[in-house]
Write a protein that holds these residues in place. Structure first.
Motif, PDB file in Angstrom:
ATOM      1  N   SER A  11       0.852  -1.190   0.000  1.00  0.00           N
ATOM      2  CA  SER A  11       0.000   0.000   0.000  1.00  0.00           C
ATOM      3  C   SER A  11       0.885   1.237   0.000  1.00  0.00           C
ATOM      4  N   HIS A  12       0.267   2.317  -0.413  1.00  0.00           N
ATOM      5  CA  HIS A  12       0.931   3.615  -0.369  1.00  0.00           C
ATOM      6  C   HIS A  12      -0.138   4.690  -0.251  1.00  0.00           C
ATOM      7  N   PRO A  13       0.243   5.865   0.244  1.00  0.00           N
ATOM      8  CA  PRO A  13      -0.751   6.930   0.387  1.00  0.00           C
ATOM      9  C   PRO A  13      -1.042   7.604  -0.954  1.00  0.00           C
ATOM     10  N   LEU A  14      -2.321   7.884  -1.198  1.00  0.00           N
ATOM     11  CA  LEU A  14      -2.691   8.738  -2.329  1.00  0.00           C
ATOM     12  C   LEU A  14      -2.818  10.179  -1.872  1.00  0.00           C
ATOM     13  N   ASP A  15      -3.235  10.330  -0.626  1.00  0.00           N
ATOM     14  CA  ASP A  15      -3.309  11.645   0.022  1.00  0.00           C
ATOM     15  C   ASP A  15      -3.309  11.386   1.525  1.00  0.00           C
ATOM     16  N   GLY A  16      -3.501  12.403   2.312  1.00  0.00           N
ATOM     17  CA  GLY A  16      -3.413  12.260   3.762  1.00  0.00           C
ATOM     18  C   GLY A  16      -4.461  11.363   4.382  1.00  0.00           C
ATOM     19  N   GLN A  17      -5.553  11.102   3.661  1.00  0.00           N
ATOM     20  CA  GLN A  17      -6.641  10.285   4.194  1.00  0.00           C
ATOM     21  C   GLN A  17      -6.817   8.949   3.478  1.00  0.00           C
ATOM     22  N   THR A  18      -6.131   8.783   2.341  1.00  0.00           N
ATOM     23  CA  THR A  18      -6.405   7.628   1.479  1.00  0.00           C
ATOM     24  C   THR A  18      -5.174   6.772   1.248  1.00  0.00           C
ATOM     25  N   SER A  19      -5.305   5.498   1.562  1.00  0.00           N
ATOM     26  CA  SER A  19      -4.274   4.506   1.284  1.00  0.00           C
ATOM     27  C   SER A  19      -4.757   3.649   0.116  1.00  0.00           C
ATOM     28  N   GLU A  20      -3.855   3.373  -0.822  1.00  0.00           N
ATOM     29  CA  GLU A  20      -4.199   2.524  -1.952  1.00  0.00           C
ATOM     30  C   GLU A  20      -3.472   1.195  -1.831  1.00  0.00           C
ATOM     31  N   ILE A  21      -4.223   0.110  -1.939  1.00  0.00           N
ATOM     32  CA  ILE A  21      -3.644  -1.239  -1.946  1.00  0.00           C
ATOM     33  C   ILE A  21      -3.271  -1.581  -3.378  1.00  0.00           C
ATOM     34  N   LYS A  22      -2.073  -2.125  -3.542  1.00  0.00           N
ATOM     35  CA  LYS A  22      -1.544  -2.456  -4.868  1.00  0.00           C
ATOM     36  C   LYS A  22      -0.989  -3.875  -4.882  1.00  0.00           C
ATOM     37  N   ARG A  23      -1.012  -4.480  -6.070  1.00  0.00           N
ATOM     38  CA  ARG A  23      -0.328  -5.725  -6.383  1.00  0.00           C
ATOM     39  C   ARG A  23      -0.507  -6.837  -5.348  1.00  0.00           C
ATOM     40  N   HIS A  35      -5.281   1.560   8.782  1.00  0.00           N
ATOM     41  CA  HIS A  35      -6.014   2.119   9.919  1.00  0.00           C
ATOM     42  C   HIS A  35      -5.045   2.596  10.998  1.00  0.00           C
ATOM     43  N   LYS A  36      -4.074   1.768  11.316  1.00  0.00           N
ATOM     44  CA  LYS A  36      -3.074   2.120  12.324  1.00  0.00           C
ATOM     45  C   LYS A  36      -2.291   3.367  11.902  1.00  0.00           C
ATOM     46  N   ASP A  37      -2.066   3.516  10.599  1.00  0.00           N
ATOM     47  CA  ASP A  37      -1.324   4.670  10.080  1.00  0.00           C
ATOM     48  C   ASP A  37      -2.182   5.929  10.005  1.00  0.00           C
ATOM     49  N   GLY A  38      -3.463   5.825  10.360  1.00  0.00           N
ATOM     50  CA  GLY A  38      -4.323   6.995  10.434  1.00  0.00           C
ATOM     51  C   GLY A  38      -5.132   7.325   9.193  1.00  0.00           C
ATOM     52  N   PHE A  39      -5.173   6.418   8.230  1.00  0.00           N
ATOM     53  CA  PHE A  39      -5.975   6.670   7.031  1.00  0.00           C
ATOM     54  C   PHE A  39      -7.456   6.448   7.337  1.00  0.00           C
ATOM     55  N   SER A  40      -8.321   7.195   6.667  1.00  0.00           N
ATOM     56  CA  SER A  40      -9.759   7.036   6.880  1.00  0.00           C
ATOM     57  C   SER A  40     -10.429   6.231   5.773  1.00  0.00           C
ATOM     58  N   ARG A  41      -9.692   5.940   4.697  1.00  0.00           N
ATOM     59  CA  ARG A  41     -10.251   5.079   3.663  1.00  0.00           C
ATOM     60  C   ARG A  41      -9.122   4.374   2.920  1.00  0.00           C
ATOM     61  N   GLY A  57     -15.677  -5.774   3.045  1.00  0.00           N
ATOM     62  CA  GLY A  57     -16.391  -4.536   3.317  1.00  0.00           C
ATOM     63  C   GLY A  57     -16.120  -3.404   2.345  1.00  0.00           C
ATOM     64  N   PHE A  58     -15.468  -3.697   1.238  1.00  0.00           N
ATOM     65  CA  PHE A  58     -15.253  -2.676   0.219  1.00  0.00           C
ATOM     66  C   PHE A  58     -16.540  -2.509  -0.586  1.00  0.00           C
ATOM     67  N   PHE A  61     -13.345  -0.638  -9.506  1.00  0.00           N
ATOM     68  CA  PHE A  61     -12.758   0.164  -8.440  1.00  0.00           C
ATOM     69  C   PHE A  61     -13.528  -0.048  -7.137  1.00  0.00           C
ATOM     70  N   PHE A  62     -12.797  -0.032  -6.036  1.00  0.00           N
ATOM     71  CA  PHE A  62     -13.388  -0.275  -4.712  1.00  0.00           C
ATOM     72  C   PHE A  62     -12.858   0.725  -3.699  1.00  0.00           C
ATOM     73  N   GLU A  63     -13.654   0.933  -2.641  1.00  0.00           N
ATOM     74  CA  GLU A  63     -13.185   1.711  -1.496  1.00  0.00           C
ATOM     75  C   GLU A  63     -13.812   1.174  -0.223  1.00  0.00           C
ATOM     76  N   LYS A  64     -13.091   1.380   0.847  1.00  0.00           N
ATOM     77  CA  LYS A  64     -13.558   0.974   2.181  1.00  0.00           C
ATOM     78  C   LYS A  64     -13.267   2.132   3.124  1.00  0.00           C
ATOM     79  N   HIS A  65     -14.291   2.583   3.808  1.00  0.00           N
ATOM     80  CA  HIS A  65     -14.104   3.631   4.810  1.00  0.00           C
ATOM     81  C   HIS A  65     -13.717   2.977   6.124  1.00  0.00           C
ATOM     82  N   LEU A  66     -12.755   3.563   6.795  1.00  0.00           N
ATOM     83  CA  LEU A  66     -12.261   3.024   8.059  1.00  0.00           C
ATOM     84  C   LEU A  66     -12.787   3.862   9.210  1.00  0.00           C
TER      85      LEU A  66
END
Length: 179
Positions: free
Chosen positions: A84-96, A121-127, A147-148, A167-172
């Motif tokens: 995973s990596h951050p897309l912005d301060g609130q969003t983490s993207e899961i890859k590969r 979640h531990k890193d503070g992302f909200s989605r 839950g996505f 495309f999927f998203e999950k709110h944390l």
């Protein structure tokens, strides 16, 4: 096998070599799938660009807000990876997220994704967001089970590949601050 799988951050040179090997296997898997166009795979993973991506994995998915996870079987053999990596301060993207053929159907991808979501979640992302190929039905079922929700593209994509992706998203839930 799933109960005995170890999932941990990939931190050593040997870990990263195993992840890179799994990522190349993932690319080959996509290219071998009937119905997955070479055009789509090459749009995101042309060999020369993918090689550069593989070299930069530790930078692109660096802590403190990204991570590379490696799953190994009881003998220590690498069987799956995800990152995973951050897309912005609130969003983490899961890859590969990829599970080797011998370990498929044994809950390894579920455990791997659960670890990536927990880390976000531990890193503070909200989605958390991710995408997958429209023909990877097992992956889609997994993400929905986790839950996505399906959504539209979360970043710009070439028009020719949009019909091929889901495309999927999950709110944390907000992290509870320690007292």
């Amino acid at each position: 096998m799933a109960e005995q799988v170890t999932i941990r951050p990939a931190t050593t040179a040997a870990d990263l070599a195993a992840v890179r090997s799994l990522c190349w296997d993932y690319r080959d898997y996509l290219l071998s799938m009937q119905g997955v166009s070479e055009e789509v795979t090459d749009a995101f993973r042309p060999a020369s660009k993918y090689e550069a991506l593989m070299e930069n994995l530790p930078i692109l998915h660096a802590r403190p807000k990204g991570i590379i996870m490696l799953a190994t079987d009881p003998a220590g053999t690498p069987i799956a990876c995800g990152m995973s990596h951050p897309l912005d301060g609130q969003t983490s993207e899961i890859k590969r997220v990829f599970v080797a053929d011998a370990a498929r159907g044994q809950n390894v991808a579920h455990q791997l994704c659960t670890s990536l979501i927990a880390q976000a979640h531990k890193d503070g992302f909200s989605r958390v967001v991710l995408d997958t190929h429209r023909l990877l039905h097992a992956a889609q079922r997994l993400y929905e089970k986790l839950g996505f929700s399906r959504r539209g593209p979360y970043q710009p994509m070439p028009d020719n590949v949009l019909p091929e992706l889901v495309f999927f998203e999950k709110h944390l839930a907000p992290a509870i601050a320690p007292k």
